[in-house]
Design a protein around this motif. Structure first.
Motif, short mmCIF file in Angstrom:
data_model
loop_
_atom_site.label_atom_id
_atom_site.label_comp_id
_atom_site.label_asym_id
_atom_site.label_seq_id
_atom_site.Cartn_x
_atom_site.Cartn_y
_atom_site.Cartn_z
N VAL A 1 0.89 -1.21 -0.11
CA VAL A 1 0.04 0.01 0.15
C VAL A 1 0.80 1.37 0.03
CG1 VAL A 1 -1.85 -1.08 1.13
CG2 VAL A 1 -0.15 -0.08 2.68
N THR A 2 0.30 2.37 -0.45
CA THR A 2 1.12 3.74 -0.58
C THR A 2 0.72 4.41 0.74
OG1 THR A 2 -0.73 4.77 -1.78
CG2 THR A 2 1.11 3.70 -3.08
N ALA A 3 -0.26 3.89 1.46
CA ALA A 3 -0.33 5.05 2.83
C ALA A 3 -0.76 3.78 4.14
CB ALA A 3 -1.47 5.95 2.44
N TRP A 4 -0.21 4.23 5.18
CA TRP A 4 -0.53 3.38 6.25
C TRP A 4 -0.90 4.20 7.27
CZ3 TRP A 4 -1.46 -1.50 6.61
CH2 TRP A 4 -1.57 -2.13 7.99
N PRO A 5 -2.35 4.84 7.32
CA PRO A 5 -2.66 5.89 8.40
C PRO A 5 -2.59 5.10 9.90
CG PRO A 5 -4.50 5.07 7.11
CD PRO A 5 -3.17 4.41 6.53
N ASP A 6 -2.66 5.94 10.84
CA ASP A 6 -2.49 5.45 12.20
C ASP A 6 -3.98 4.60 12.39
OD1 ASP A 6 -1.76 5.57 14.94
OD2 ASP A 6 -3.73 6.70 15.12
N THR A 7 -4.72 4.61 11.71
CA THR A 7 -5.99 3.75 12.03
C THR A 7 -5.72 2.42 11.66
OG1 THR A 7 -7.06 4.62 9.82
CG2 THR A 7 -7.90 5.59 11.82
N ALA A 8 -4.82 2.32 10.47
CA ALA A 8 -4.49 0.97 10.13
C ALA A 8 -3.67 0.28 10.89
CB ALA A 8 -3.76 1.31 8.63
N ALA A 9 -2.64 1.19 11.31
CA ALA A 9 -1.64 0.38 12.56
C ALA A 9 -2.46 -0.04 13.73
CB ALA A 9 -0.81 1.76 12.88
N TRP B 1 -5.03 -8.13 13.68
CA TRP B 1 -4.19 -9.23 12.64
C TRP B 1 -3.38 -10.14 13.54
CZ3 TRP B 1 -2.68 -5.68 8.07
CH2 TRP B 1 -3.89 -5.51 7.23
N PRO B 2 -3.47 -11.42 13.15
CA PRO B 2 -4.08 -12.30 12.42
C PRO B 2 -5.38 -12.41 12.70
CG PRO B 2 -1.99 -13.33 12.92
CD PRO B 2 -2.12 -12.11 14.00
N GLY B 3 -6.42 -12.23 11.66
CA GLY B 3 -7.93 -12.54 12.16
C GLY B 3 -8.75 -11.96 11.14
N PRO B 4 -10.06 -11.92 11.48
CA PRO B 4 -10.92 -11.82 10.22
C PRO B 4 -11.41 -10.17 9.97
CG PRO B 4 -12.30 -12.35 12.26
CD PRO B 4 -10.61 -12.50 12.44
N LEU B 5 -10.42 -9.47 9.60
CA LEU B 5 -10.64 -7.97 9.42
C LEU B 5 -9.86 -7.63 7.99
CD1 LEU B 5 -11.39 -5.09 10.35
CD2 LEU B 5 -9.15 -4.93 11.13
N THR B 6 -10.45 -7.16 7.03
CA THR B 6 -9.95 -6.49 5.75
C THR B 6 -9.89 -5.15 5.95
OG1 THR B 6 -10.81 -8.53 4.66
CG2 THR B 6 -10.09 -6.72 3.52
N LEU B 7 -8.79 -4.63 5.48
CA LEU B 7 -8.35 -3.31 5.46
C LEU B 7 -8.33 -2.80 3.88
CD1 LEU B 7 -5.90 -2.71 8.29
CD2 LEU B 7 -8.49 -2.43 8.55
N VAL B 8 -8.96 -1.84 3.64
CA VAL B 8 -8.93 -1.48 2.41
C VAL B 8 -8.02 -0.22 2.03
CG1 VAL B 8 -10.29 -0.45 0.32
CG2 VAL B 8 -11.21 -2.31 1.33
N LEU B 9 -6.90 -0.04 1.46
CA LEU B 9 -6.02 1.03 1.31
C LEU B 9 -5.52 1.17 0.28
CD1 LEU B 9 -4.30 -0.22 4.46
CD2 LEU B 9 -5.10 2.01 4.54
N PRO B 10 -4.96 2.48 -0.17
CA PRO B 10 -4.40 2.69 -1.55
C PRO B 10 -3.19 1.81 -2.15
CG PRO B 10 -4.32 4.79 -0.32
CD PRO B 10 -4.73 3.81 0.77
N ILE C 1 -13.18 -3.06 6.29
CA ILE C 1 -13.20 -1.50 6.56
C ILE C 1 -12.29 -0.74 5.61
CG2 ILE C 1 -12.48 0.18 8.14
CD1 ILE C 1 -13.43 -0.92 10.21
N ASP C 2 -12.80 0.28 4.92
CA ASP C 2 -12.25 1.34 3.96
C ASP C 2 -11.63 2.45 4.73
OD1 ASP C 2 -11.41 2.76 2.03
OD2 ASP C 2 -13.31 2.98 1.01
N LEU C 3 -10.18 2.38 4.62
CA LEU C 3 -9.41 3.56 5.26
C LEU C 3 -8.79 4.26 4.26
CD1 LEU C 3 -7.57 1.35 8.03
CD2 LEU C 3 -9.63 2.68 8.40
N SER C 4 -9.17 4.25 2.80
CA SER C 4 -8.30 5.13 2.07
C SER C 4 -8.84 6.52 1.63
CB SER C 4 -8.70 4.15 0.76
OG SER C 4 -10.23 4.31 0.29
N ALA C 5 -9.88 6.93 2.31
CA ALA C 5 -10.74 8.13 2.13
C ALA C 5 -10.83 8.72 3.50
CB ALA C 5 -11.70 8.21 1.20
#
Ligand code: TXA
Ligand code: MG
Length: 334
Positions: free
Chosen positions: A76-84, A91-100, A181-185
């Motif tokens: 990904v090109t961005a790793w916001p604090d929310t993603a961290a 993680w590991p676990g049933p969560l998908t993060l949508v990022l650029p 979860i979409d964290l891209s915007a």
């Protein structure tokens, strides 16, 4: 199909799965949610086979599975604090993060979108296969498009027999698909409710994610924001309806009296009218863990209709409610 725990050498079957993935072939394998249908996410011709085997619309993006948070960050090109924070907590676990996405992720994986959905799965068999393949693995649920997600190797076999070279049978899995979860915007946006509920997410994020609108019309040529936004998804082939339990009782009585063969999914301990009942405990966790298994079982009965008790509307039940709403969205043809 090969059974890991019974008649196969586990390391041999995992080696075979990894070799097939490295050769650009498809492999179905268990995750902690549902069975996935994996391909090398970096090889467009391999990913194309997923869409062909599933009959999946090409603009519907795939989740990329990697072993660690650091491998996810590389894509990904961005790793916001929310993603961290979310990665650290879930993680590991049933969560998908949508990022650029970076350019390493081919267009075919994302349906043309500039974002990528990433997940670090927890299931030991999935992890061993991904580790040995040493590749990011694109994997949707291992069912034909619009069918119920598979929670057993037998479900994958019934749906995809002859279309894929290997199903790794790791026994039954027990959940609905990952929370997306979409964290891209800007603010985190929930694209698909799942095992990690909004009230648990709130504890980590400090606020609940905003909700993606469930019925926004999507232009024909646009990449889909998420098929969680398609009304019909995850559906049994038997016509299905969801009603408050008392109304469900009344409908079951009426239809049974008129000679219809009725199957029922309920939390009621005694179900007087239908002999074909799956009764789950009146707790969201039991429904979440056994929902797809129950729907598969009821669908196989060949009933005229499946009548389902409507679950409560609160964050804990949201994933079950969402899947049932879609399972029942086609309505009843008579
Ligand atoms: O638990 C799961 O997530 C399972 C296992 C196999 O990992 N996979 C799964 O994949 O459910 P699939 O393809 O059936 O659902 C993927 C969901 C869809 O709602 C899709 O739209 C969303 O993730 N998604 C994936 N990439 C996305 C992206 N770049 N932008 C928005 N949504 C995305
Ligand atoms: Mg799916």
């Amino acid at each position: 199909m090969c059974t890991l725990n019974r008649d196969c050498d586990e390391s041999a079957i995992i080696r075979e799965a990894a070799d097939l993935l490295r050769a650009g072939e498809l492999v179905a394998f268990p995750t902690e949610t549902v069975y996935g249908l994996g391909a090398n996410a970096l090889q467009p011709s391999a990913v194309a086979k997923i869409f062909a085997a599933k009959g999946r619309p090409s603009r519907n993006p795939l989740i990329v599975h990697v072993l660690t948070t650091s491998l996810a960050r590389d894509l990904v090109t961005a790793w916001p604090d929310t993603a961290a924070r979310l990665a650290e907590a879930f993680w590991p676990g049933p969560l998908t993060l949508v990022l650029p996405r970076t350019r390493a992720i081919p267009d075919i994986v994302t349906g043309g979108s500039n974002t990528v959905g990433l997940r670090v799965p927890a299931h030991p068999v999935a992890r061993k296969i991904i580790a040995l393949a040493d590749l990011p693995i694109a994997a949707p649920s291992a069912n034909r498009s619009n069918a119920i997600s598979p929670t057993r190797a037998e479900h994958v076999l019934a749906d995809l027999k002859g279309r894929i070279p290997l199903i790794v049978d790791g026994g039954p899995t027990n959940n609905v698909e990952s929370t997306v979860i979409d964290l891209s915007a800007g603010l985190p946006r929930l694209l698909r409710p799942g095992p990690i509920s909004t009230d648990v997410l709130k504890e980590v994020l400090g606020a609940e994610p905003t909700m993606a609108e469930g019925s926004v019309p999507i232009p024909e040529d646009a990449p889909l924001p998420s098929p969680g936004q398609l009304r019909v998804h995850y559906a049994p082939s038997t016509p299905s309806v969801m009603l408050p339990a008392d109304e469900a009782d009344a409908l079951v009585a009426k239809l049974s009296a008129s000679g219809k063969v009725v199957a029922r999914l309920t939390s009621r301990s005694t179900e007087p009218c239908s002999p074909m009942t799956v009764a789950l405990l009146p707790h969201w966790q039991d429904w979440q863990e056994r929902l797809y298994d129950a729907l598969h079982m009821l669908d196989e009965l060949g009933a005229d209709i499946i009548v389902v008790d409507e679950p409560p509307r609160n964050p804990q039940w949201a994933a079950v409610y969402d899947r049932l709403k879609r399972a029942c969205a086609r309505g009843v043809p008579w």
